[in-house]
Design an enzyme around this catalytic site. Structure first.
Site: not given
Ligand SMILES: *Cc1c(COP(=O)(O)O)cnc(C)c1O
Length: 425
Positions: A244, A281, A283-284, A350-351
């Site tokens: 997150g 965890e 991601g972004r 087309c939106e």
């Molecule tokens: C999407 C997600 C993440 C990653 O979130 P980011 O904002 O991309 O870091 C981690 N854990 C879970 C369970 C998620 O659904």
């Protein structure tokens, strides 16, 4: 103007480059729309987490839904990462890229029986279970398969991460996780059901979080639960604090990953949890600032109240602006002289919701290339084929050299699995 996000992105003689590779040249060679990633930027991002966790039992599980292209997964697998997956499809994908099953955590509110069987057979590190129903079903599936499922409960710490409602996940009234006040009872159930072994606890409070405070609040709430669950005689091995962490799209100043992790670890130490294994965890924050989307200006359509700059990338290529009203920087690849005027940068779909940026001051002409910055996360991974638009190609800069990691899709690929009806009569 300085470029938001990545030190890997810079102008040389007025031309935008990623790790020193001219983006103009890449667009000419590979066509547009084109995603371009810096592998070095991804490795820098993961190194920041790993640095802060050094000397601890830990696992950085890349949340692969942010960008699940094989070469991206391979990059993180080689860097020692585990993976956070949310579907059986992601499991197949990450195994194909060389991810190790014992480093995979399986999240998501709707795991099917088939997905559970698949993950048990692969031998994942743990299931992040999100409801009592899921726990009971996992127990049945594991027992029938003659296996033991390692489980962690995703608890909902009920803290407000202060983000967009669609990407905030840690509040009581959203679909994710087990409510804090029910967690102890659900842990007792997990310990009693056959085929399950409690290994951890997990939370994930939202996305694009730009402050440390929500993380520290959530951590405190999670540690309270760890203490209560262990007092009930159920050992908890690892604490998974989710992902997150935000990135810079415009002027956000999120904490640096290493500083945030250091603060969280200090809090754990202060509460006597210093020896516990930590999972994260992200991601972004591992991929977002590592990528750009290149697009070519097709037409300029100035109007009485609005000027439209119509480009060859659309909401199907990059959904974030249409879906979350997200602001993403748009930069000309080659700066041109002339007066900037305000353009709505829109795609051909087309939106009316098909826009990439609104009211952007740009000096542009037909045929110019634009780069949408910070497009490495939730860009290609959310791309669709709406309007029968083949998905973009992807290039990764590896040691200063561009590598095509995904071919541009062809329209024929899109209907290859379809059949016409038999002849009438
Ligand atoms: C999407 C997600 C993440 C990653 O979130 P980011 O904002 O991309 O870091 C981690 N854990 C879970 C369970 C998620 O659904």
């Amino acid at each position: 103007m300085s470029l938001p996000g990545s030190p890997h992105l810079a102008r040389r003689d007025g031309v935008l480059g990623l790790d020193g590779v001219d983006l103009d040249g890449l667009a000419r060679r590979f066509g547009t729309p084109l995603y371009v990633y810096s592998q070095a930027a991804m490795l820098d991002a993961v190194a920041a987490y790993q640095r802060a966790l050094q000397g601890r039992a830990h696992l950085v599980c890349y949340a692969m839904k942010a960008n699940s292209s094989l070469a991206v997964l391979q990059t993180f697998a080689r860097a020692g990462c585990g993976f956070d997956i949310v579907s059986g499809g992601e499991l197949e994908r990450v195994l194909a890229a060389g991810g190790r099953p014992e480093r995979i955590v399986f999240s998501g509110v709707g795991k099917t029986r088939t997905e559970m069987q698949q993950a048990l057979a692969a031998g994942v590190h743990c299931f992040n279970v999100e409801s009592e129903g899921e726990l009971r079903r996992l127990s049945e599936v594991a027992t029938a398969a003659g296996r033991t499922a390692p489980v962690s409960l995703r608890v909902n710490p009920d803290v407000d991460a202060g983000t967009h409602p669609y990407i905030s996940t840690g509040l009581r009234d959203n679909k994710f996780g087990v409510a804090h006040e029910q967690a102890l009872a659900v842990y007792r159930l997990a310990a009693a059901l056959p085929g399950l072994q409690v290994v951890g606890i997990d939370c994930h409070i939202g996305s694009q979080i730009t402050q440390a405070a929500p993380y520290l609040d959530a951590l405190d709430r999670v540690l309270d639960l760890v203490e209560a669950v262990e007092a009930a005689g159920i050992p908890i091995h690892h604490v998974d604090l989710g992902g997150g962490l935000g990135i810079t799209y415009t002027d956000e100043q999120p904490p640096r990953a290493d500083e945030l992790v250091a603060q969280m670890l200090a809090r754990m130490d202060a509460r006597g949890h210093g020896r516990r294994e930590v999972l994260l965890e992200p991601g972004r924050s591992l991929v977002g600032n590592a990528g750009v989307l290149l697009t070519e200006v097709q037409y300029l359509k100035p109007g009485a109240t609005k000027n439209f700059c119509i480009v060859d990338a659309a909401m199907n290529d990059l959904m974030r602006p249409a879906m979350y009203q997200a602001w993403m920087a748009i930069e000309p690849v080659r700066q041109r002289a002339g007066v900037a005027r305000a353009w709505d940068v829109v795609g051909p779909v087309c939106e009316s919701g098909d826009w990439l940026g609104r009211d952007r001051p740009l000096a542009v002409a037909e045929g110019d290339l634009l780069a949408v910055l910070s497009a490495g996360a939730y860009g290609m991974a959310m791309a669709s084929n709406y309007n029968t638009r083949p998905r973009a190609a992807e290039v990764m800069i590896v040691d200063g050299q561009p590598v095509l990691i995904r071919e541009r899709e062809r329209a024929a690929d899109l209907f290859a699995g379809e059949t016409l009806l038999p002849a009438a009569g």
